[in-house]
Write a protein that holds these residues in place. Sequence first.
Motif, short mmCIF file in Angstrom:
data_model
loop_
_atom_site.label_atom_id
_atom_site.label_comp_id
_atom_site.label_asym_id
_atom_site.label_seq_id
_atom_site.Cartn_x
_atom_site.Cartn_y
_atom_site.Cartn_z
N UNK A 63 0.83 -1.20 0.00
CA UNK A 63 0.00 0.00 0.00
C UNK A 63 0.86 1.25 0.00
N UNK A 64 0.35 2.28 -0.62
CA UNK A 64 1.04 3.55 -0.72
C UNK A 64 0.77 4.37 0.53
N UNK A 65 1.81 4.94 1.10
CA UNK A 65 1.70 5.71 2.33
C UNK A 65 1.60 7.20 2.02
N UNK A 66 0.89 7.88 2.89
CA UNK A 66 0.77 9.34 2.77
C UNK A 66 1.09 9.95 4.13
N UNK A 67 2.08 10.85 4.15
CA UNK A 67 2.48 11.51 5.39
C UNK A 67 2.08 12.98 5.35
N UNK A 68 1.58 13.49 6.47
CA UNK A 68 1.29 14.92 6.62
C UNK A 68 1.86 15.37 7.96
N UNK A 69 2.28 16.65 8.00
CA UNK A 69 2.91 17.19 9.19
C UNK A 69 2.32 18.55 9.53
N UNK A 70 2.24 18.85 10.80
CA UNK A 70 1.85 20.18 11.29
C UNK A 70 2.75 20.52 12.47
N UNK A 71 2.97 21.81 12.67
CA UNK A 71 3.81 22.26 13.78
C UNK A 71 3.19 23.49 14.39
N UNK A 72 3.38 23.64 15.70
CA UNK A 72 2.82 24.79 16.41
C UNK A 72 3.64 26.05 16.21
N UNK A 73 4.76 25.95 15.55
CA UNK A 73 5.58 27.12 15.28
C UNK A 73 6.69 26.78 14.31
#
Length: 546
Positions: free
Chosen positions: A260-270
């Motif tokens: 399966x193909x993976x999808x990564x997402x990222x968020x940061x508070x600063x």
Amino acid sequence: MHLRHVSPDRLSSHAVRLAGALLHSGTRLLVALCIAASPLPALAQAVKTASTPPPDFSRFDLYGGYAYFHPFNSEITPFVYQPINPGAVASATAYFNRYLGLQAEGSFFPNGPNDCYYTAQAGPVLRYQKGRLIPFVHALGGGARAGGPAFQPCTWGWGVTAGGGLDLVLPVFNNHIALRVVQADFNYSHVDYGPVDPAQVTGGVGDITAYRLSAGVVLRFGQQTPPAPVQLGCTVQPTNVFPGDPVTVTATAANLEPKKKLSYTWTASGGELTNNNATASINTAGLAPGDYTVSGHVSEGKRPGESANCTASFRIHNPAPPTITCSANPSTVMPGDPSTITAVASSLEGLTLSYSYSSTAGQISGTTPTATLVTSGAPSGVVTVTCNVVDDLGKHASADTTVTIVTPPPPPVPKVRPLCSISFERDLKRPVRVDNEGKACLDDIALTLNRDTTSKLVIVGRHSDDETPDAAAQRDLNVEQYLTDEKGIDPARISMRTSGQPGRILDSTLVPDGASFTPGDTATFDASSVKRQGQPYAKPKNITNH
């Protein structure tokens, strides 16, 4: 001889009792198989060494195998049912959970002394899986098609089957294949062939009891144990930084499906975040000191358990400014003399430091921990030197030191210095001639004049009371002649004077440049008016005076 007929009601009650007995026997068989499966040292040792992970509980099994059918106590008098070999058994089993399922089975014995024997039955199956060994029991009921032991044609009736077996899951093809080591069943069939003819070779009722043995291959599909949910962990390096330092966050996922193909997402508070799939970079420039959080998400599908989240944190520190001390060596100098300035600075955070310097007078420059203060042209007094340091983050510190430029002492005032005196008392016949002892004094005077070429010489001649004043002047002229002729002294450097004090002596005084001779009671005279007499100074013995 006639066949014995049994009424339908009696047959039905007999079948019910037989089915109950078969189910009871099947349960006992499952327990026996479970106990028998535990030793099996050879099979267990073989599967333990396999590299394939242990099998899950399958959802659907397909079985096909070779079978042997053996009737016993079964006849249509006087004809007895005979064993049939070879044959086949096939079944399809759907499991509701790890242990209980529903099975549809067919057995096929198309060729044999009884013409044929077929079953098409279904019923519950119970299994118990221990590692790669799966013992099971089942109880089936349905149709049975059998030929008679004489000339009865293949005819459908009804029948029941009860028994069990043992499967061994092979460590190949991701545990989708099992070997059915044995399946042992008890079969009962009731087939009505119609009225019995007078010869007893057709018709009659076949109550067939038999045991059946089979072995073959099982194809296993699906799995009862759902796949483990996706897990995600995050790590941040480094976790303690200063504003502007880069931060890298890395995600580590577990329980993923390889295809399966993976999808990564990222968020940061600063900070400014750059997504690079399993890793992300955070630019911390401009962030205020404090704690910050970065969150990651991975997904391989939309179903539950196919995505996961993770969080990690990092801290922005408020760096302390650098510290610095400043010193000068020497701290007191004469005008024009240099002084070495030394700065000792440090950063608690180990940041790179840059140096600079300034001063209230003189000239100073440098970009290293040392600099040189040049005092040329600087006035006397205290010069303040400032040592400056700044780190990579722009935080700075300063320290001062002082250098004192002292006024040089005035040059020493030159003073006249008396030299040796020449006595003329020894030679009464030539009282104005310079004798050999006098020449020794004049030789020392000449050496002194040659060392200090800017100085001058003042000679003061005296005369005794029984002499004329010209005696003092003649003594001066004789000394001058010796210094100029014999020692090469410039006559312009020699001043001649006479003194009124009595005595047959000549005094000499060295007058350095800038010094002044105090004449006292001495006076100059006109050398051209002096009438000289006799030899001016003693000549060497090998020189004859003419």
